[in-house]
Design a protein around this motif. Structure first.
Motif, PDB file in Angstrom:
ATOM      1  N   MET A 177       0.830  -1.211   0.000  1.00  0.00           N
ATOM      2  CA  MET A 177       0.000   0.000   0.000  1.00  0.00           C
ATOM      3  C   MET A 177       0.862   1.258   0.000  1.00  0.00           C
ATOM      4  O   MET A 177       0.550   2.245  -0.676  1.00  0.00           O
ATOM      5  N   VAL A 178       1.952   1.237   0.778  1.00  0.00           N
ATOM      6  CA  VAL A 178       2.849   2.390   0.832  1.00  0.00           C
ATOM      7  C   VAL A 178       3.435   2.668  -0.548  1.00  0.00           C
ATOM      8  O   VAL A 178       3.441   3.809  -1.019  1.00  0.00           O
ATOM      9  N   LYS A 179       3.922   1.624  -1.216  1.00  0.00           N
ATOM     10  CA  LYS A 179       4.528   1.805  -2.535  1.00  0.00           C
ATOM     11  C   LYS A 179       3.501   2.297  -3.565  1.00  0.00           C
ATOM     12  O   LYS A 179       3.816   3.125  -4.418  1.00  0.00           O
ATOM     13  N   THR A 180       2.264   1.798  -3.446  1.00  0.00           N
ATOM     14  CA  THR A 180       1.205   2.247  -4.359  1.00  0.00           C
ATOM     15  C   THR A 180       0.937   3.734  -4.194  1.00  0.00           C
ATOM     16  O   THR A 180       0.802   4.485  -5.165  1.00  0.00           O
ATOM     17  N   LYS A 181       0.865   4.177  -2.930  1.00  0.00           N
ATOM     18  CA  LYS A 181       0.589   5.593  -2.660  1.00  0.00           C
ATOM     19  C   LYS A 181       1.768   6.470  -3.077  1.00  0.00           C
ATOM     20  O   LYS A 181       1.580   7.578  -3.607  1.00  0.00           O
ATOM     21  N   LEU A 182       2.998   6.000  -2.855  1.00  0.00           N
ATOM     22  CA  LEU A 182       4.170   6.765  -3.261  1.00  0.00           C
ATOM     23  C   LEU A 182       4.258   6.888  -4.785  1.00  0.00           C
ATOM     24  O   LEU A 182       4.654   7.924  -5.316  1.00  0.00           O
ATOM     25  N   GLN A 183       3.892   5.813  -5.477  1.00  0.00           N
ATOM     26  CA  GLN A 183       3.872   5.866  -6.945  1.00  0.00           C
ATOM     27  C   GLN A 183       2.845   6.885  -7.434  1.00  0.00           C
ATOM     28  O   GLN A 183       3.077   7.601  -8.412  1.00  0.00           O
ATOM     29  N   LYS A 184       1.704   6.946  -6.742  1.00  0.00           N
ATOM     30  CA  LYS A 184       0.662   7.917  -7.091  1.00  0.00           C
ATOM     31  C   LYS A 184       1.158   9.343  -6.886  1.00  0.00           C
ATOM     32  O   LYS A 184       0.951  10.222  -7.726  1.00  0.00           O
ATOM     33  N   LEU A 185       1.847   9.589  -5.774  1.00  0.00           N
ATOM     34  CA  LEU A 185       2.390  10.922  -5.490  1.00  0.00           C
ATOM     35  C   LEU A 185       3.508  11.268  -6.472  1.00  0.00           C
ATOM     36  O   LEU A 185       3.650  12.421  -6.889  1.00  0.00           O
ATOM     37  N   ASN A 186       4.301  10.269  -6.839  1.00  0.00           N
ATOM     38  CA  ASN A 186       5.351  10.470  -7.829  1.00  0.00           C
ATOM     39  C   ASN A 186       4.752  10.853  -9.186  1.00  0.00           C
ATOM     40  O   ASN A 186       5.265  11.739  -9.879  1.00  0.00           O
ATOM     41  N   GLN A 187       3.650  10.207  -9.543  1.00  0.00           N
ATOM     42  CA  GLN A 187       2.990  10.498 -10.810  1.00  0.00           C
ATOM     43  C   GLN A 187       2.493  11.941 -10.859  1.00  0.00           C
ATOM     44  O   GLN A 187       2.447  12.572 -11.916  1.00  0.00           O
ATOM     45  N   ARG A 188       2.160  12.479  -9.693  1.00  0.00           N
ATOM     46  CA  ARG A 188       1.693  13.868  -9.608  1.00  0.00           C
ATOM     47  C   ARG A 188       2.843  14.856  -9.462  1.00  0.00           C
ATOM     48  O   ARG A 188       2.621  16.062  -9.336  1.00  0.00           O
TER      49      ARG A 188
END
Length: 392
Positions: free
Chosen positions: A372-383
């Motif tokens: 879950m942490v990696k998924t959220k970090l990837q989302k923030l990275n995409q932004r």
């Protein structure tokens, strides 16, 4: 490089306890494996006469490293079989997380541009590579200059990789450092050079904010500096390479297209509103990256963005004096698009380019599983709200 001021303060406040409780000579091997120490530094520490001398030298090296190295040090202590050493690691990590959140403001700096948004400029990179080859043979200094967010650091990084410069260089990310802090770091560096074979290494000084600091960097026989400044004084001492200040329109569209979700059918090319936005933000790479992460899908969305980037109050006018548009408000707009829980998680990190946080520390801070942490970090990275390295 050097740890942040607040982490430096934590080390100083706990100095006596760290010095007395940590079995420094017993953690040298694992410190090498964690890339906190080099093999030569370990050999030097092994020759120390006693525990106190080894501890003093170890902490001096640690304070010259990055924030992520401090958190690695905490992890080493937490994995100890000795209870009080474990407790010390937990205490130091907790203080660093708490003071980091209190010390840093959400918008105290700007995030790095994600790797996916890098636009390679072969001629610019070749110029840097050619200059690097020359100073490698006969010494010299290079200055890559241009406005903030124009891709200077990325270009230098790519040039180093192209020339396979890995072991023979030392990099410092300076930014908004005080003169006192800079001189302290340089004194530590002088000691390190005396005890190693790095006097002929390439020194990379990234993001010089103060023109007066150039005088302190003259000791380096081979160096490359990035800065927004290029005064007449520098022209006599440096080979000056101007960074391209902005994307071309086609490059900006290329980045915006890459950041779109699959269900976004909004037309970017030949769109007058999109052209207006790109023009207003001067096609600055960092701005285009942040805007791309917004995933705007209608004329109304883009028109609202125009209002956002053109609105400045007295406070942001001073903060954004290097920009003709409101980049912070654009950044905040991306944060506001997150749901409330993700906004809270993001604000708890404050992970901009001057601060690196190990994944394990984020997992502990957020209290959710690694996936879950990696998924959220990837989302923030995409932004473009942070830069997440998922290579490890």
């Amino acid at each position: 490089m050097g740890v942040s001021d607040y982490i430096d303060g934590i080390i100083e406040q706990n100095y006596k306890t760290i010095l007395s409780d940590v079995p420094f000579k017993d953690i040298l091997v694992v410190s090498t494996g964690s890339h906190i120490l080099t093999t030569k530094e370990v050999d030097r520490l092994k020759k120390c006469n006693d525990h106190e001398e080894a501890g003093f030298e170890y902490l001096k090296i640690l304070q010259s490293r990055s924030d992520s190295d401090f958190f690695k040090f905490c992890d080493i202590l937490k994995s100890s079989e000795v209870a009080n050493v474990q407790d010390l690691g937990l205490t130091l990590e907790k203080e660093a997380n708490e003071k980091g959140q209190a010390h840093d403001k959400l918008l105290r700096g700007l995030p790095d541009t994600p790797d996916s948004d890098y636009v390679s400029r072969e001629e610019f990179n070749k110029t840097i590579c050619d200059q690097l080859k020359q100073i490698d043979q006969r010494g010299g200094r290079i200055l890559v200059h241009g406005m903030p967010g124009s891709g200077k650091t990325i270009a230098v990084y790519q040039a180093q990789n192209d020339l396979f410069i890995h072991n023979d260089y030392m990099q410092w990310d300076l930014g908004d450092i005080s003169e006192q802090k800079l001189l302290a770091k340089l004194r530590g560096l002088a000691t390190e050079i005396e005890n190693t074979e790095k006097s002929d290494a390439l020194f990379v000084f990234d993001d010089i904010w103060n023109q007066e600091y150039f005088q302190y960097l003259a000791f380096a026989n081979k160096s490359i500096v990035t800065s927004r400044f290029n005064s007449m004084k520098n022209k006599n001492s440096y080979s000056c390479i101007p960074a391209k200040e902005k994307f071309t329109f086609d490059e900006a569209i290329q980045v915006l297209q890459k950041r779109r979700s699959n269900d976004n059918n909004y037309t970017l090319i030949n769109n007058s509103i999109v052209k207006d936005v790109i023009s207003r933000c001067k096609a600055l790479p960092l701005a285009i990256s942040v805007i791309g992460g917004l995933n705007l899908q209608s004329d109304e969305d883009w028109q609202d963005l125009v209002k956002t980037i053109t609105c400045k109050d007295l406070e942001t006018e001073e903060l954004l004096k290097d920009y003709s548009f409101n980049l912070f408000a654009t950044f905040q707009l991306s944060v506001d698009q997150l749901d409330q829980r993700d906004q809270q998680l993001f604000r708890s990190l404050v992970v901009f380019k001057a601060v690196q946080i190990p994944l394990q520390s984020i997992i502990a801070l957020w209290g959710i599983n690694k996936v879950m942490v990696k998924t959220k970090l990837q989302k923030l990275n995409q932004r473009s709200l942070l830069k997440f390295d998922d290579s490890g």
